[in-house]
Design a protein around this motif. Structure first.
Motif, PDB file in Angstrom:
ATOM      1  N   ASN A  78      13.426  -2.681 -35.202  1.00  0.00           N
ATOM      2  CA  ASN A  78      12.730  -3.706 -34.423  1.00  0.00           C
ATOM      3  C   ASN A  78      11.940  -3.022 -33.306  1.00  0.00           C
ATOM      4  O   ASN A  78      12.320  -3.055 -32.138  1.00  0.00           O
ATOM      5  N   VAL A  79      10.835  -2.382 -33.695  1.00  0.00           N
ATOM      6  CA  VAL A  79      10.036  -1.605 -32.736  1.00  0.00           C
ATOM      7  C   VAL A  79       9.056  -2.537 -32.031  1.00  0.00           C
ATOM      8  O   VAL A  79       8.169  -3.130 -32.663  1.00  0.00           O
ATOM      9  N   THR A  80       9.214  -2.672 -30.728  1.00  0.00           N
ATOM     10  CA  THR A  80       8.342  -3.548 -29.932  1.00  0.00           C
ATOM     11  C   THR A  80       7.403  -2.763 -29.020  1.00  0.00           C
ATOM     12  O   THR A  80       6.467  -3.331 -28.476  1.00  0.00           O
ATOM     13  N   TRP A  81       7.680  -1.478 -28.821  1.00  0.00           N
ATOM     14  CA  TRP A  81       6.791  -0.612 -28.037  1.00  0.00           C
ATOM     15  C   TRP A  81       5.868   0.127 -29.000  1.00  0.00           C
ATOM     16  O   TRP A  81       6.302   0.599 -30.050  1.00  0.00           O
ATOM     17  N   ASP A  82       4.592   0.242 -28.635  1.00  0.00           N
ATOM     18  CA  ASP A  82       3.629   0.928 -29.507  1.00  0.00           C
ATOM     19  C   ASP A  82       3.298   2.338 -29.033  1.00  0.00           C
ATOM     20  O   ASP A  82       3.101   3.245 -29.840  1.00  0.00           O
ATOM     21  N   LEU A  83       3.218   2.521 -27.741  1.00  0.00           N
ATOM     22  CA  LEU A  83       2.968   3.839 -27.162  1.00  0.00           C
ATOM     23  C   LEU A  83       3.843   4.015 -25.932  1.00  0.00           C
ATOM     24  O   LEU A  83       4.019   3.074 -25.153  1.00  0.00           O
ATOM     25  N   ILE A  84       4.351   5.226 -25.763  1.00  0.00           N
ATOM     26  CA  ILE A  84       5.165   5.521 -24.592  1.00  0.00           C
ATOM     27  C   ILE A  84       4.666   6.808 -23.963  1.00  0.00           C
ATOM     28  O   ILE A  84       4.400   7.791 -24.653  1.00  0.00           O
ATOM     29  N   ASP A  85       4.550   6.797 -22.651  1.00  0.00           N
ATOM     30  CA  ASP A  85       4.218   7.996 -21.886  1.00  0.00           C
ATOM     31  C   ASP A  85       5.531   8.732 -21.622  1.00  0.00           C
ATOM     32  O   ASP A  85       6.430   8.197 -20.968  1.00  0.00           O
ATOM     33  N   VAL A  86       5.655   9.958 -22.163  1.00  0.00           N
ATOM     34  CA  VAL A  86       6.922  10.688 -22.065  1.00  0.00           C
ATOM     35  C   VAL A  86       6.708  12.089 -21.494  1.00  0.00           C
ATOM     36  O   VAL A  86       5.609  12.629 -21.503  1.00  0.00           O
ATOM     37  N   GLU A  87       7.799  12.665 -21.017  1.00  0.00           N
ATOM     38  CA  GLU A  87       7.803  14.067 -20.641  1.00  0.00           C
ATOM     39  C   GLU A  87       7.911  14.912 -21.907  1.00  0.00           C
ATOM     40  O   GLU A  87       8.336  14.446 -22.963  1.00  0.00           O
ATOM     41  N   LEU A  88       7.536  16.179 -21.779  1.00  0.00           N
ATOM     42  CA  LEU A  88       7.414  17.042 -22.953  1.00  0.00           C
ATOM     43  C   LEU A  88       8.727  17.247 -23.686  1.00  0.00           C
ATOM     44  O   LEU A  88       8.774  17.227 -24.918  1.00  0.00           O
ATOM     45  N   ALA A  89       9.808  17.442 -22.952  1.00  0.00           N
ATOM     46  CA  ALA A  89      11.097  17.654 -23.608  1.00  0.00           C
ATOM     47  C   ALA A  89      11.467  16.467 -24.493  1.00  0.00           C
ATOM     48  O   ALA A  89      12.006  16.637 -25.589  1.00  0.00           O
ATOM     49  N   ASP A  90      11.158  15.255 -24.038  1.00  0.00           N
ATOM     50  CA  ASP A  90      11.461  14.069 -24.840  1.00  0.00           C
ATOM     51  C   ASP A  90      10.534  13.960 -26.052  1.00  0.00           C
ATOM     52  O   ASP A  90      10.943  13.479 -27.112  1.00  0.00           O
ATOM     53  N   ALA A  91       9.278  14.391 -25.890  1.00  0.00           N
ATOM     54  CA  ALA A  91       8.352  14.384 -27.025  1.00  0.00           C
ATOM     55  C   ALA A  91       8.854  15.310 -28.130  1.00  0.00           C
ATOM     56  O   ALA A  91       8.843  14.956 -29.314  1.00  0.00           O
ATOM     57  N   VAL A  92       9.309  16.483 -27.740  1.00  0.00           N
ATOM     58  CA  VAL A  92       9.804  17.456 -28.722  1.00  0.00           C
ATOM     59  C   VAL A  92      11.088  16.963 -29.367  1.00  0.00           C
ATOM     60  O   VAL A  92      11.250  16.989 -30.595  1.00  0.00           O
ATOM     61  N   ARG A  93      12.017  16.463 -28.539  1.00  0.00           N
ATOM     62  CA  ARG A  93      13.295  15.990 -29.067  1.00  0.00           C
ATOM     63  C   ARG A  93      13.094  14.785 -29.990  1.00  0.00           C
ATOM     64  O   ARG A  93      13.683  14.713 -31.068  1.00  0.00           O
ATOM     65  N   GLY A  94      12.260  13.846 -29.575  1.00  0.00           N
ATOM     66  CA  GLY A  94      12.021  12.647 -30.385  1.00  0.00           C
ATOM     67  C   GLY A  94      11.388  12.970 -31.724  1.00  0.00           C
ATOM     68  O   GLY A  94      11.695  12.343 -32.738  1.00  0.00           O
ATOM     69  N   CYS A  95      10.503  13.959 -31.710  1.00  0.00           N
ATOM     70  CA  CYS A  95       9.869  14.375 -32.957  1.00  0.00           C
ATOM     71  C   CYS A  95      10.902  15.019 -33.881  1.00  0.00           C
ATOM     72  O   CYS A  95      10.953  14.733 -35.084  1.00  0.00           O
ATOM     73  N   ASP A  96      11.748  15.873 -33.309  1.00  0.00           N
ATOM     74  CA  ASP A  96      12.796  16.533 -34.100  1.00  0.00           C
ATOM     75  C   ASP A  96      13.765  15.513 -34.697  1.00  0.00           C
ATOM     76  O   ASP A  96      14.260  15.692 -35.813  1.00  0.00           O
ATOM     77  N   GLU A  97      14.027  14.440 -33.952  1.00  0.00           N
ATOM     78  CA  GLU A  97      14.967  13.420 -34.429  1.00  0.00           C
ATOM     79  C   GLU A  97      14.346  12.497 -35.469  1.00  0.00           C
ATOM     80  O   GLU A  97      15.053  11.725 -36.125  1.00  0.00           O
ATOM     81  N   GLY A  98      13.018  12.531 -35.583  1.00  0.00           N
ATOM     82  CA  GLY A  98      12.352  11.660 -36.541  1.00  0.00           C
ATOM     83  C   GLY A  98      12.165  10.238 -36.058  1.00  0.00           C
ATOM     84  O   GLY A  98      11.931   9.335 -36.870  1.00  0.00           O
ATOM     85  N   ILE A  99      12.237  10.011 -34.734  1.00  0.00           N
ATOM     86  CA  ILE A  99      12.062   8.645 -34.215  1.00  0.00           C
ATOM     87  C   ILE A  99      10.646   8.430 -33.688  1.00  0.00           C
ATOM     88  O   ILE A  99      10.336   7.356 -33.168  1.00  0.00           O
TER      89      ILE A  99
END
Length: 356
Positions: A78-99
């Motif tokens: 149930n994805v309700t957010w389309d874009l999020i402004d994130v810090e780099l560590a979260d961008a890398v971690r989120g990509c690795d997690e596949g989310i």
């Protein structure tokens, strides 16, 4: 030949179809960021011109960072957010997690001077699932009316004897541990090497122990300037853009100490499964072009990540940028790889230390 006039019912039906088509032509995306002066700069430089150009709408929401809400939305389907402004560590971690969605970076527009996007963006600001926007720093500031001797170094932040009074720090190990080591004499280029050892972690927490009883912890970016203004602290860590807004726009008697600034970048990411992927990606391409990044620097003192944008930044804003030569004498770049590797265990240690 007999001409048959369309019935009023048919006309009404065609009109309804036209209205429906027009309604579907406009998309609405939800863009999530950090609030305050920073989000305001994005609204002025990105949101409003994009909405005017496309006819689309943006719902702007604020958050306090991290991936917990993104992870929850993706896992629930149930994805309700389309874009999020994130810090780099979260961008890398989120990509690795596949989310997070992988992004077609080759579609990003060239710079205004014709430089391909891959060469125009500062090194390290384009990632598989993320597109950089700005360079920002965590610095500390003090109220000039509340201190007898103005602090000039990171060491002064930890010196309660020289400058008595409460300190404000973000309720997270990030930056606090790096600052503790730098204030304890570790050179900037050795900080992460030391912090990767058990002895280094112990050393950092021992230094934090020296001010623990005098710390007011903050969690949202709007809090530090308010803590200073209310006299709850004499100095506090803060995002440099928040301080710029307080000092320049609100005329607060604050001053920034740039020594030991920890600089980082913010990036756009897209949660896996967004229903508005095309419109969200169009917004990313628009908001990270040469002109829009330079435009954001009119409103806040965060530097654009495109090289072609720098010449378009207003001259009066340049001294407020983290990367201005006078401000960049002893900086530390946040090591996203370190925090991706050690973040969980250091968060656990930090929370236990806070509770102790």
């Amino acid at each position: 030949m007999k001409i048959v006039k369309p019935s009023s019912l048919l006309i009404a039906g065609l009109a309804a179809i036209g209205l429906t088509t027009a309604a579907h032509a406009a998309d609405t995306i939800t863009v999530v960021s950090w609030g305050g002066a920073y989000t305001n700069s994005q609204v002025k430089a990105y949101h409003e011109p994009w909405m005017a150009k496309t006819g689309n709408k943006i719902n702007s929401e604020d958050y306090n960072g991290g991936l917990a809400e993104v992870r929850a939305q993706v896992e629930a389907g149930n994805v309700t957010w389309d874009l999020i402004d994130v810090e780099l560590a979260d961008a890398v971690r989120g990509c690795d997690e596949g989310i997070l969605e992988t992004l077609p970076l080759e579609e990003l527009p060239a710079g205004a001077d014709g430089t391909p996007a891959k060469d125009d963006f500062i090194a390290g600001t384009l990632h598989e699932c993320a597109v950089g926007e700005i360079v920002w720093s965590t610095v500390y500031a003090y109220d000039k009316t509340k201190v007898a001797a103005a602090p000039t170094s990171l060491g002064d932040f930890f010196d309660l004897a020289k400058i008595p009074g409460k300190r404000g720090l973000r309720k997270t190990p990030k930056v606090n541990l790096e600052w503790a080591l730098m204030a304890d004499g570790v050179p900037a280029d050795k900080v992460y090497e030391v912090l990767a050892t058990p002895e280094g972690v112990d050393r950092a927490f021992a230094k934090l122990d020296t001010i623990k009883g005098d710390v007011v912890w903050w969690e949202a970016g709007a809090q530090p300037p308010q803590l200073l203004a209310d006299g709850e602290v004499v100095m506090t860590s803060a995002y440099n853009g928040r301080l710029f807004n307080a000092i320049v726009n609100e005329k607060k008697p604050f001053d920034i100490v740039w020594d030991g600034q920890v600089w980082d970048i913010d990036l756009w990411v897209m949660p896996k499964g967004t229903k508005n992927k095309a419109a969200a990606w169009d917004f990313v391409k628009f908001s990270t072009d040469t002109q829009r990044l330079a435009d954001q620097a009119k409103y806040i003192s965060y530097g654009p990540v495109r090289k072609s944008s720098f010449a378009k930044v207003l001259p009066e804003m340049q001294p407020h940028m983290p990367t201005a030569p006078a401000n960049f004498k002893n900086p530390l770049q946040n090591d996203f790889g370190f925090w991706a590797d050690y973040g969980d265990e250091l968060n656990e240690r930090f929370n236990a230390w806070l509770a102790g």
